[in-house]
Design an enzyme around this catalytic site. Structure first.
Site, PDB file in Angstrom:
ATOM      1  N   ASP A 165      73.855   0.519 -40.745  1.00  0.00           N
ATOM      2  CA  ASP A 165      72.829   1.206 -39.960  1.00  0.00           C
ATOM      3  C   ASP A 165      73.333   2.605 -39.623  1.00  0.00           C
ATOM      4  OD1 ASP A 165      71.118  -0.957 -39.973  1.00  0.00           O
ATOM      5  OD2 ASP A 165      71.849  -1.758 -38.070  1.00  0.00           O
ATOM      6  N   ASP A 179      65.094  -1.326 -42.457  1.00  0.00           N
ATOM      7  CA  ASP A 179      64.423  -1.765 -41.228  1.00  0.00           C
ATOM      8  C   ASP A 179      63.103  -1.024 -41.035  1.00  0.00           C
ATOM      9  OD1 ASP A 179      66.618  -3.389 -40.713  1.00  0.00           O
ATOM     10  OD2 ASP A 179      67.620  -1.857 -39.509  1.00  0.00           O
TER      11      ASP A 179
END
EC number: 3.4.23.36
Length: 206
Positions: A165, A179
């Site tokens: 991330d 995401d």
């Protein structure tokens, strides 16, 4: 006389019946041809929607994969990059949980869920005749494949890998492009469902 007319007239009337097709015979032939042309028209349309789904999925997957490779190579282990002051930064982290850092203790469960989602989308694609649904499912498929790739190939092990991330808004969880694709696809599906549009292209009203 009546008997003679009956005997003489029978061949003529039978011949007339054989030579002139009735309306009942012609109608089914025409309807069959119409149904056949409609079915042949639906098949290419369905293939185009399936193609759109996989094109969206591949684009979403490649963007996610490329961004993660760049982040690992250029940003991991370094100071975060401020994109918009304190509002948005790029900060590389490894997330063993679900999207936005949730459920870190259930990595393998989220991996199984991702696999199930991919299988369901691929099976649903066979009945897909709606372009908006193709885009929505393509986003879901590309995002699920992006994070599943991390689960399989990144440390600490197969099906337990931590997802990369890097998008870090202020006062919000850190996430990635996969995401984002999953969330956008989910929002689009909710909108389509409220509007009554089904994946097969039909519209229903409750």
């Amino acid at each position: 006389m009546a008997e003679a007319e009956r005997i003489i007239g029978t061949p003529d009337s039978a011949g007339a019946d054989e030579s002139v097709p009735s309306e009942e015979t012609a109608v089914p032939d025409g309807s069959a041809a119409s149904d056949g042309s409609a079915a042949s028209g639906e098949r290419p349309r369905g293939r185009r929607r399936i193609l759109a789904l996989f094109v969206v999925a591949v684009v979403a997957y490649l963007l996610d994969l490329g961004s993660k490779m760049l982040v690992v190579a250029k940003l991991e282990g370094r100071e975060p990059i401020r994109v918009i002051g304190d509002v948005l930064r790029f900060d590389a982290i490894r997330n063993p949980g679900a999207a936005f850092g949730m459920g870190e203790a259930f990595t393998i469960i989220f991996t199984c869920i991702a696999v199930a989602v991919i299988v369901v989308i691929i099976r649903l694609a066979r009945k897909l005749y709606s372009l908006p649904w193709a885009i929505a499912l393509g986003l879901l498929l590309g995002g699920a494949l992006g994070n599943l790739t991390d689960r399989i190939f990144r440390s600490p092990g197969v099906f337990e890998g931590a997802v990369v991330d890097f998008i870090a808004p202020a006062h919000f969880a850190v996430f990635n492009l996969a995401d984002s694709a999953i969330v956008c696809g989910g929002i689009l599906i909710v909108i389509l469902s409220f509007r009554g549009l089904d994946p097969d292209g039909t519209v229903h009203k409750d």
